[in-house]
Every structure is written in C-alpha cells, then in structure tokens.
Design a protein around this motif. Structure first.
Motif, short mmCIF file in Angstrom:
data_model
loop_
_atom_site.label_atom_id
_atom_site.label_comp_id
_atom_site.label_asym_id
_atom_site.label_seq_id
_atom_site.Cartn_x
_atom_site.Cartn_y
_atom_site.Cartn_z
N SER A 1 0.83 -1.20 0.00
CA SER A 1 0.00 0.00 0.00
C SER A 1 0.86 1.24 0.00
O SER A 1 2.05 1.22 0.35
N SER B 1 -4.76 6.50 1.86
CA SER B 1 -4.05 5.27 1.53
C SER B 1 -4.71 4.59 0.34
O SER B 1 -5.89 4.80 0.05
N ARG B 2 -3.92 3.79 -0.35
CA ARG B 2 -4.41 2.98 -1.47
C ARG B 2 -3.38 1.91 -1.80
O ARG B 2 -2.23 1.96 -1.33
N LEU B 3 -3.79 0.95 -2.59
CA LEU B 3 -2.86 -0.07 -3.05
C LEU B 3 -2.00 0.46 -4.20
O LEU B 3 -2.43 1.35 -4.95
#
Length: 385
Positions: free
Chosen positions: A302, A314-316
């Motif tokens: 992430s 947040s993110r992948l």
C-alpha cells in the motif's frame, strides 16, 4: 560495421524482463515459461514470441528444442524454496528444483558441444544460506564440473529504481579475464561468507567479478506514482483501520511535516508477547518495499500519504506503478486483470539491473569468449568430485 548481436536463451522468462534489460545488442533465440499468465504477457510484448517461446514445464524440454549455440543462458528460476517466506527446502524443493530441469539441458548442450559461453542464475538472497549454504555449494560444483568459472553478486535494485529488492546473480563463464575481475560493492558480506563455505575444489573455480556501482539513482517512489485523479483511494475508515495496525514506532512516522510525505506499507505478522499479531509497517525513505506476487492479501503493498495538515490517505500500489518500479517502460503492455498484472510484475527481474550487468560484465565476457573461439582456444573443464 555493426557488431553481430549476442544470442541468449531465457528460462523462466516470465514477462520478458531479462530480455528488456539485456537490450538491443542481444537477440532471443529461445524463451521458456510454464505459467500461462506470464507466457501471455510475454506474447503481448514481443511480436517474435511465436517463433521462440515455449510454454511448457522445463522438465519436458530437450536439448533439441534449443537452437544453435547461444552466447548466454539466463535462468531466473523459481525462488519460493529459497525465500524467507517459504519452507526453505532449497534446491530439493518442488519449485526451485526446476533449476535442475534447466541445468540438465545445459549439460546436454555441453555434451553436444553447444554449451553457452555464459550462464546467469538470478534468485533471492536465501540462495546463499539455504540448507546452511549447501545449496549454493552444490550450484557452484555443478557449474565448475562443466568447466565454468563462477562468482556471485548481490545487487539491490534500490541502486537503480526506488524499490528495495536485493537479489543474487550467479555469473558463470568459461574463462575469467583478469580485467573483468576485481573489487565490487556487490561483493557483500553474504557473498563473501558463501564463498568462504565452498569446498576447496569448488572454490578453485570462483571468480570475483568486477562490477562498478551504477550512477546515482535520481528517482524516488513519488516520482513514479500515478496522478491522484487516476488512482483509487481507500475510504477514511479503511485508512484508519490500516494505521490502527501500526506499532507505536511506525505510527510516529505519520506526524505531518511541511510537505506531503508518501510512504510504502506492508502488512506483516509479528510475534509479540508470545502471540501472532498483524502489523502494518511503513517506510518513508523514498523507496517501495520489495514487490511480491499477489498470492495473499497481505502481500499487496500500500501507499500512505501524510498531508501537511495531518490528513491521511491510503491505497494499493497500481500495476502500472509496480511496472515502473521494475524499470519497465510505460509502453510495456500489462495484463488487463490487476491480479494477473501484479503476478507478472512481482515475479520478475528489475530491467535496469540487468542492463547494468550486461553493459559492464556480460557483454565484455561475451566478447572475450568470441575472441577465444576465433583463436581456437578451448578452456579445459575443471573436475569436481
């Protein structure tokens, strides 16, 4: 006059990242992978794949499937049994034993007088210590028994791209010209310890390959990311769930600064007070962690953004960002499915590492081998009992 291309066989080829790294001076004569997802990606990116790609288990191949005599055989054999995340079964393990499927082909080529002048075996750093170093010694003995001088380099891709990805490159050649041997920053403590464990007969075939450090890396993780508007971000609640998994030491890294900070986050299982605890661990040093194949949810890396006002997002990591971290150009065609794309990218070799290795060592070794061949020189084989 243009120089003739060097030829190579690429085993466990994946999406063809070693081929991309080798570059325009090299022509692929044969490629092999048994994984249909990777083979499809290879075909997607190389129009000549229909002529030389064999989608098959390496154990089903014979020397007759390999055309001519190549300058180089490259093998990025499966690493799971060498990985710290695996059972550490070593070369006897079910997946990494695929190496011996490759090596029996090299032995058959040698028996037929068609052995490649160079062999490169790329794997994870666990190769050095698997079974107390016995696997690395067995590998060296196999190379030496067929008349190769061999040595190893431990190269972290972070010297080339903003990804921490240490790998071992075992380079074997029929001879070791003095000008291509010497000190190298890639002769790490692990390499020196592995060499010291070799038995005397195998150690006699060792070469300390010279490989200079590359020019300084000029990119950071944030330089390779998609624009915010092209990314899929988690909800505020999901981001809070992620940060709640952080131990105090990692949570302290989320303090806002004067500018946006971007970090890479992995979920890991740690032993704390005698029990297993899932933790989120962040780094804000401008590097991504080592990319993996998406076999489990925790293996997906992430991104965590800390804004100056304290907001967290947040993110992948997206497949295109992962490809960039592997040094692939943006015109490299990825599988449409996210899982398939990350599978291809996460199991590959970093292309700029291969390019540096080729330019500074493999190509000079290949040139020297062609010169020896033109003079009629035939290096004697080294017997290993």
């Amino acid at each position: 006059m243009s120089r003739p291309a060097f030829t190579f066989y690429e085993f466990f080829a994946g999406g063809g990242m070693a081929r991309i790294g080798l570059g325009v001076r090299w022509r692929c004569a044969f490629a092999n992978d048994f994984d249909p997802v990777k083979a499809a990606a290879y075909r997607l990116n190389f129009t000549d794949a229909e002529h030389h790609l064999r989608e098959a288990d390496v154990w089903t191949l014979s020397a007759g499937d390999l055309p001519g005599q190549a300058d180089l055989a490259w093998a990025s054999s499966p690493c799971q049994d060498f990985s710290l995340a695996g059972a550490r079964a070593g070369l006897g393990g079910g997946r990494s034993s695929a190496f011996f499927g490759f090596w029996r082909l090299m032995e058959a080529l040698d028996d037929a007088g068609r052995a490649p002048g160079l062999v490169v075996i790329e794997n994870v750093t666990g190769l050095l210590t698997s079974r107390g170093g016995a696997d690395f010694t067995a590998l060296g003995a196999a190379l030496a028994a067929r008349g190769y001088r061999f040595g190893a380099l431990e190269i972290d891709a972070s010297a080339f791209t903003p990804q921490s990805r240490p790998r071992i490159f075992v380079i074997a050649a029929r001879s070791a010209p003095a000008e291509l041997c010497g000190d190298s920053p890639f002769h790490t403590r692990g390499i020196r310890a592995a060499q010291a464990r070799l038995d005397p007969a195998t150690a006699a075939a060792w070469a300390w390959w010279r490989l200079p450090p590359p020019p300084g890396r000029n990119t950071r993780l944030e330089d390779l990311l998609l624009p915010d508007g092209e990314a899929v971000w988690r909800s505020t609640g999901a981001t809070e769930q992620l940060t709640a998994l952080m131990a105090p030491r990692h949570r302290a890294r989320l303090a806002p600064g004067e500018s946006r900070a971007i970090g890479a986050v992995f979920r890991r299982t740690r032993r704390e007070a005698g029990r297993s605890v899932q933790r989120a661990e962040a780094r804000f040093d401008g590097l991504a962690g080592c990319l993996r194949t998406p076999r489990g949810g925790s293996s997906r890396q992430s991104l965590l953004v800390v804004e100056p006002d304290g907001r967290l997002r947040s993110r992948l990591i997206a497949p295109r960002e992962a490809a960039r971290l592997m040094g692939l150009p943006d015109d490299y065609r990825l599988p449409v499915a996210v899982t398939a794309a990350l599978h291809v990218v996460g199991d590959g070799v970093v292309a700029p590492v291969v390019r540096w290795l080729a330019a500074e060592l493999l190509e000079p070794l290949a040139e020297a081998a062609r010169t020896d061949q033109a003079r009629g020189a035939t290096p004697s084989k080294i017997s290993v009992i």
